[in-house]
Design an enzyme around this catalytic site. Structure first.
Site, short mmCIF file in Angstrom:
data_model
loop_
_atom_site.label_atom_id
_atom_site.label_comp_id
_atom_site.label_asym_id
_atom_site.label_seq_id
_atom_site.Cartn_x
_atom_site.Cartn_y
_atom_site.Cartn_z
N GLU A 1 2.16 7.54 2.43
CA GLU A 1 0.93 6.87 1.73
C GLU A 1 0.87 5.38 2.32
O GLU A 1 1.65 4.50 1.78
CB GLU A 1 0.99 7.03 0.21
CG GLU A 1 -0.08 6.02 -0.47
CD GLU A 1 0.21 6.43 -2.04
OE1 GLU A 1 0.83 7.10 -2.45
OE2 GLU A 1 -0.61 5.62 -2.66
N ASP B 1 -2.31 -2.23 -9.23
CA ASP B 1 -1.01 -2.41 -8.80
C ASP B 1 -0.39 -3.46 -9.58
O ASP B 1 -0.96 -4.47 -9.85
CB ASP B 1 -0.98 -2.97 -7.32
CG ASP B 1 -1.40 -1.78 -6.43
OD1 ASP B 1 -0.80 -0.55 -6.33
OD2 ASP B 1 -2.29 -1.68 -5.54
#
Ligand SMILES: Cc1ncc(COP(=O)(O)O)c(C=O)c1O
Lengths: 404, 264
Positions: free
Chosen positions: B53, B64
């Protein structure tokens, strides 16, 4: 004919929407559903009206400013005095509505982002009033230039988190608030401060702010016997502007002008003029004009005004710009600061630096429209929070004096 | 729909048949620089990672945590451009045989042009996209483009997702569904939430073929725990930390240790 004053979202033309992480969708959809119910519930509106009457101080007055207007080609200039609201800006209008909604959906904690600190102060105020826990996210740059508001929020019992990622301003405060909201969404409502972000915020914040224009429209009619020729506001995310525009959207004879912060100048790369210099993209959950590079990376905005220092703009403004119903123009730090000083010295009213952008726009517009024009300006906030910045800008402090 | 032998679904199917489950490893492109990020991704596969990924660095990564924010910010400051992703995918695919998904926030794809982005990714040998900040009901462009190209489209499901949304997410996803283990953002955690197990069973009830669990997984024990009920375990921040602190060789050791969690 569509009634422009009542666009329900989620889309305004091709702008708006709800582009959000799945983790937040359930909360946002619940909020949208709760707001739909509240919107058609007379009890909700009655509660809000009562808070406005007995707490925040509505209706706010209008003030005609003839000595200031002499510098604007002699046009009649009328200020809508949102600076006189409790907590010192229009932000409280939206916060009281969303605080009532928070109670309705049974949440006991609120979070908010803030730039100038006015939305944070308003949220901390409502949290104190309603007995909510409150955390406010504020970029580190803004905690410094609006330090007074940080202390105000803490005095009101709120936790203030200084955000040190990215550009350390409003955009990053929103990012951090989203990150926190993902982890606390079960107990926490996000009180969003401007008419941007994912649906339902642009439409909901507009609905809570449109009282500005509704009152002002009637007040100007009473004072002058007619509608204004132009309505003027500053545009950060766009809540005070959409708040004063909405009541006039379906009056074709009334021109609407939004002033974006041009920072060091619209032709420099240090400004915050999303409509003038941006192009459509997605940031913070909505499609709208956005300052971005070729790759879609958000470009940092710059403005002396923390409340206008945002690279995006609410989607309804993007739409009103595209269809030509409202005109968005840039005005620089220097022009805004000159207008701030001029209003202070001619009328005894110290405006917020954000609102000073609208005033500087009105000065230019008045010279264009001439002495027969009536111009309504949204004075969105007062300048107490900005005295340090203005003192530095104009060199007003005695040398050697210790500033707080 | 074309399914190459190297597709994500085929890889997951192979690990299921082998009884190991899949280890999915995340790294951002361009961190600490483009060439090292390619070497790092190759090292992951050589150390036992089954599916890659690759993160596309973005200025406003709201899903994030700090570790990944710092790494992607470094990449951006070093001049990362979107086209670097295609360069990286192509270079990785020429060296190792594992499917490569690109994890990207939507605005960069929108600005590049969804069709143009998809074509470039196809040409580079990429498998598809993981899109953390859009959902199937807001992804008309991407649904159309991925139909045309056959690229995989991995959408996220969260513990807070309603049953109705779980059904539409499963229906719209291809490759796997990314089950967000906890109500939170990326970053290592001591415990993988019990919510993950419940979410995976809800996704299975909605007939999701492949479910991978991500967010918070940082040890081989956690990988083993997750693979007991899911098809894949996704590790991100722990790998980024290893790369930042110990370089590619340190990253390889961490990946190999995590891969131990697969065979238990
Ligand atoms: C006094 C004042 N005016 C205007 C703004 C800009 O926000 P908006 O464009 O949402 O009205 C702010 C934001 O902090 C503010 O404090």
């Amino acid at each position: 004919m569509t009634i422009l004053g009542e666009l329900p979202g989620p889309f305004f033309g091709e702008y708006g929407g709800r582009f959000m992480p799945e983790s937040l969708i359930t909360a946002i959809d619940e909020l949208a559903a709760a707001y739909d119910l509240a919107k058609s519930d007379p009890a909700f509106h009655a509660e809000l009206r009562e808070l406005e009457r007995t707490y925040s101080g509505r209706p706010s007055i209008i003030t005609e400013v003839p000595r200031f207007a002499q510098h604007a080609g002699g046009a009649r200039i009328i200020l809508k005095r949102e600076d006189l609201n409790h907590t010192g800006s229009h932000k409280i209008n939206n916060v009281l509505g969303q605080a009532l909604l928070t109670r309705r959906i049974g949440k006991t904690r609120v979070i908010a982002e803030t730039g100038a600190g006015q939305h944070g102060v308003a949220t901390a105020t409502a949290a104190a009033l309603f007995g909510f826990e409150c955390t406010v996210y504020m970029g580190e740059v803004d905690t410094k230039r609006q330090a007074l508001n940080v202390a105000r929020m803490r005095l009101l019992g709120a936790e203030v988190v200084s955000v040190t990622t990215g550009s350390r301003t409003l955009k990053d405060a929103i990012n951090e608030a989203y990150r926190e909201w993902v982890t606390s969404v079960e107990t926490t409502n996000y009180i969003f401060g401007t008419a941007a972000g994912p649906h339902p915020f642009p439409a909901m914040v507009r609905d809570f702010q449109k009282i500005i224009g509704e009152e002002a429209r009637a007040q100007v009619m009473e004072l002058t016997g007619r509608l204004p020729d132009a309505v003027v506001a500053c545009v950060g995310g766009g809540s005070n502007a959409i708040g004063i525009f909405t009541a006039f959207l379906d009056d074709p004879g009334v021109k609407l002008f939004g002033y974006e912060a041009a920072g060091d100048g619209i032709d420099t790369d240090r400004h915050a003029a999303a409509i003038e210099r941006g192009r459509p993209g997605i940031l913070h959950g909505a499609r709208s004009y956005l300052l971005q590079d070729e790759d879609g990376q958000t470009v940092e905005s710059h403005s002396i005004s923390a409340g206008l220092d945002y690279p995006g703009v609410g989607p309804e403004h993007a739409y009103l710009s595209d269809i030509g119903r409202a005109t968005y123009l840039p005005t620089s730090d220097t022009e805004a600061m000159e207008a701030l000083r001029l209003l202070s010295m001619t009328e005894g009213i110290i405006p917020a630096i954000e609102s000073a952008h609208a005033l500087s726009g009105a000065l230019k517009l008045g010279r264009e429209l001439g002495p027969d024009a009536v111009i309504l300006v949204n004075l969105s906030g007062r300048g107490d929070k900005d005295v340090q910045t203005a003192g530095d800008w104009f060199g007003l402090f005695d040398e050697g004096a210790v500033q707080a | 729909m074309t399914t190459t032998t190297h597709s994500v679904a085929a890889t997951i199917e192979a690990t299921r048949r082998a009884g190991t489950g899949a280890l999915v490893g995340y790294l951002p492109v361009g961190f600490p620089d483009l060439a090292t990020s390619v070497d790092a991704a190759v090292a992951l596969v050589e150390s036992g990672v089954d599916v890659l990924e690759l993160g596309l660095p973005y200025s406003d990564p709201v899903m994030d945590g700090l570790v990944i924010q710092k790494a992607t910010q470094t990449a951006l400051e070093a001049g990362f451009r979107i086209r670097d992703v295609f360069t990286a995918v192509e270079a990785i695919r020429s060296r190792v045989d594992a499917p490569v998904l690109v994890m990207t926030y939507w605005n960069p794809v929108m600005q590049y042009g969804a069709d143009r982005f998809a074509d470039a990714l196809m040409n580079a040998g990429g498998a598809g996209l993981i899109t953390p900040d859009i959902t199937p009901d807001s992804a008309a462009d991407w649904l159309a483009t991925s139909e045309r190209t056959g690229l995989d489209r991995v959408f996220l499901a969260a513990p807070s997702s309603t049953d109705a949304r779980i059904v539409t997410t499963v229906a719209a996803s291809r490759g796997f569904v990314y089950a967000v283990s906890t109500m939170g953002i990326t970053g290592a955690r001591h415990d993988v939430d019990a919510a993950a197990r419940t979410l995976v069973s809800r996704l299975r009830a909605a007939e999701s073929e492949n479910v991978c669990v991500g967010i918070g997984i940082s040890t081989a024990d956690q990988v083993a725990e997750v693979l007991a009920y899911a098809d894949g375990a996704i590790v991100g921040s722990a790998l980024v930390t290893a790369l930042a602190e110990h370089g590619v060789s340190g990253l390889a050791r961490t990946a190999a240790a995590l891969a131990q969690g697969r065979s238990r």
